[in-house]
Motif scaffolding. Structure first.
Motif, PDB file in Angstrom:
ATOM      1  N   SER A  22       0.834  -1.202   0.000  1.00 53.80           N
ATOM      2  CA  SER A  22       0.000   0.000   0.000  1.00 53.80           C
ATOM      3  C   SER A  22       0.865   1.246   0.000  1.00 53.80           C
ATOM      4  N   VAL A  23       0.277   2.359  -0.411  1.00 50.72           N
ATOM      5  CA  VAL A  23       0.994   3.636  -0.389  1.00 50.72           C
ATOM      6  C   VAL A  23       1.356   3.994   1.044  1.00 50.72           C
ATOM      7  N   GLU A  24       0.407   3.771   1.954  1.00 50.59           N
ATOM      8  CA  GLU A  24       0.643   4.084   3.370  1.00 50.59           C
ATOM      9  C   GLU A  24       1.855   3.333   3.909  1.00 50.59           C
ATOM     10  N   GLN A  25       1.971   2.074   3.552  1.00 46.91           N
ATOM     11  CA  GLN A  25       3.099   1.261   4.010  1.00 46.91           C
ATOM     12  C   GLN A  25       4.423   1.818   3.481  1.00 46.91           C
ATOM     13  N   LEU A  26       4.434   2.218   2.216  1.00 46.31           N
ATOM     14  CA  LEU A  26       5.649   2.772   1.620  1.00 46.31           C
ATOM     15  C   LEU A  26       6.044   4.092   2.278  1.00 46.31           C
ATOM     16  N   GLU A  62       9.320   7.560   5.888  1.00 45.68           N
ATOM     17  CA  GLU A  62       9.414   8.473   7.034  1.00 45.68           C
ATOM     18  C   GLU A  62      10.278   7.904   8.164  1.00 45.68           C
ATOM     19  N   SER A  63      10.333   6.587   8.239  1.00 51.67           N
ATOM     20  CA  SER A  63      11.182   5.964   9.260  1.00 51.67           C
ATOM     21  C   SER A  63      12.626   5.813   8.782  1.00 51.67           C
ATOM     22  N   ARG A  64      12.890   6.281   7.551  1.00 57.37           N
ATOM     23  CA  ARG A  64      14.223   6.243   6.937  1.00 57.37           C
ATOM     24  C   ARG A  64      14.705   4.819   6.664  1.00 57.37           C
ATOM     25  N   ARG A  65      13.754   3.879   6.601  1.00 56.64           N
ATOM     26  CA  ARG A  65      14.140   2.501   6.241  1.00 56.64           C
ATOM     27  C   ARG A  65      14.373   2.394   4.734  1.00 56.64           C
ATOM     28  N   ILE A  66      13.775   3.287   3.978  1.00 48.33           N
ATOM     29  CA  ILE A  66      14.089   3.441   2.556  1.00 48.33           C
ATOM     30  C   ILE A  66      14.280   4.933   2.264  1.00 48.33           C
ATOM     31  N   ASP A  67      14.960   5.227   1.163  1.00 48.02           N
ATOM     32  CA  ASP A  67      15.259   6.618   0.814  1.00 48.02           C
ATOM     33  C   ASP A  67      14.339   7.167  -0.269  1.00 48.02           C
ATOM     34  N   TYR A  68      13.829   6.275  -1.119  1.00 46.48           N
ATOM     35  CA  TYR A  68      12.994   6.694  -2.250  1.00 46.48           C
ATOM     36  C   TYR A  68      11.865   5.691  -2.448  1.00 46.48           C
ATOM     37  N   ILE A  69      10.787   6.165  -3.071  1.00 42.28           N
ATOM     38  CA  ILE A  69       9.745   5.250  -3.534  1.00 42.28           C
ATOM     39  C   ILE A  69       9.424   5.579  -4.998  1.00 42.28           C
ATOM     40  N   SER A  70       9.150   4.556  -5.752  1.00 42.79           N
ATOM     41  CA  SER A  70       8.755   4.704  -7.155  1.00 42.79           C
ATOM     42  C   SER A  70       7.248   4.504  -7.209  1.00 42.79           C
ATOM     43  N   ILE A  71       6.522   5.561  -7.592  1.00 49.50           N
ATOM     44  CA  ILE A  71       5.076   5.517  -7.423  1.00 49.50           C
ATOM     45  C   ILE A  71       4.376   6.495  -8.362  1.00 49.50           C
ATOM     46  N   TYR A  72       3.086   6.299  -8.523  1.00 54.64           N
ATOM     47  CA  TYR A  72       2.264   7.198  -9.334  1.00 54.64           C
ATOM     48  C   TYR A  72       2.083   8.507  -8.574  1.00 54.64           C
ATOM     49  N   GLU A  73       2.413   9.632  -9.180  1.00 52.62           N
ATOM     50  CA  GLU A  73       2.421  10.923  -8.493  1.00 52.62           C
ATOM     51  C   GLU A  73       1.064  11.300  -7.907  1.00 52.62           C
TER      52      GLU A  73
END
Length: 261
Positions: A175-179, A184-195
């Motif tokens: 889900s978008v919320e999960q990403l 926000e928790s800095r576990r990832i730096d970027y997400i690839s997603i529909y704007e």
């Protein structure tokens, strides 16, 4: 010619006629298994705003409202719509007859796997980060040094792989919320997603759109209804004609959700 020979010959001919009739009935039965009208199809979508999403238990969104307008134009009552994670819905429409999945980006990689009705609307898939985490890096080689996330089996995921990212290093969410929480928790730096999904998420969670930064655009998307490839062409044509006839209404629906016609 003996009486026994004549009787045997008549029986053989009768047998041939019975077999032929059976084959005709069987063929007609098989053909009739295919959907003949909009009410014979199974409609599948995902929870992914602003195209299609659940709000207080109600399914709504650009593609949902437009589909209901299509049913009305074709004189069909509103049909049930099943909601699944994208990866599951994608496999269903790929492998099961008489299924429709929406909304799907139409591109050359998917072109021959489905039949299409659209367009519904246009948008972009991009690599996004938090504004306060943006360090000026926008090259793919620079982004590759960070940690990325994408929705499981979504276009954003496949575009990353196409650009050379290692699939084993892409964190897949449902889900978008999960990403966003991962971001926000800095576990990832970027997400690839529909704007537009990010805009809708920011709006619905009272976050500021300025909190997110588009680092790189991966593709310009055109969204469609994707039908199983064995769907009868006459049914596809019926949907497309109805969509063309309500284009003004389509524009109005898109504008009501996205602010653009």
């Amino acid at each position: 010619m003996t009486e026994q020979y004549i009787t045997t010959k008549i029986r053989n001919r009768a047998g041939i006629k019975v077999k032929s009739l059976f084959l005709m009935v069987f063929t007609i039965s098989v053909i009739s298994l295919n959907a003949t009208g909009p009410e014979d199809l199974v409609y599948i979508t995902e929870d992914y705003a602003p195209s299609n999403y659940l709000e207080n238990g109600e399914l709504k969104g650009v593609a949902v409202d437009l589909l209901r307008a299509l049913w009305n134009k074709m004189g069909v009552e509103n049909q049930a719509i099943e909601v699944y994670p994208w990866a599951r819905g994608y496999q269903m429409v790929l492998n099961r007859a008489d299924t429709v999945l929406f909304a799907m980006t139409r591109n050359k990689d998917r072109e021959d796997f489905f039949k299409w009705v659209g367009p519904i609307y246009r948008g972009r898939t991009s690599i996004i980060t938090l504004s306060d985490n943006y360090d000026g890096i926008e090259s793919l080689s620079g982004i590759m040094s960070g940690k990325l996330g994408a929705l499981r089996d979504d276009l954003g995921y496949h575009l990353l792989i196409k650009e050379g990212f290692n699939p084993e290093l892409i964190w897949e969410g449902n889900s978008v919320e999960q990403l966003v929480k991962m971001l926000e928790s800095r576990r990832i730096d970027y997400i690839s997603i529909y704007e537009d999904s990010m805009r809708e998420y920011a709006s619905s969670t009272e976050r500021e759109l300025q909190d997110f930064k588009t680092v790189r655009v991966l593709s310009e998307n055109v969204m469609y209804y994707a039908f199983n490839k064995d769907t009868d062409d006459s049914l596809i044509k019926r949907f497309q004609i109805a969509l063309d006839q309500i284009d003004d209404q389509r524009r109005s629906i898109v504008e009501s959700y996205m602010g653009i016609p």
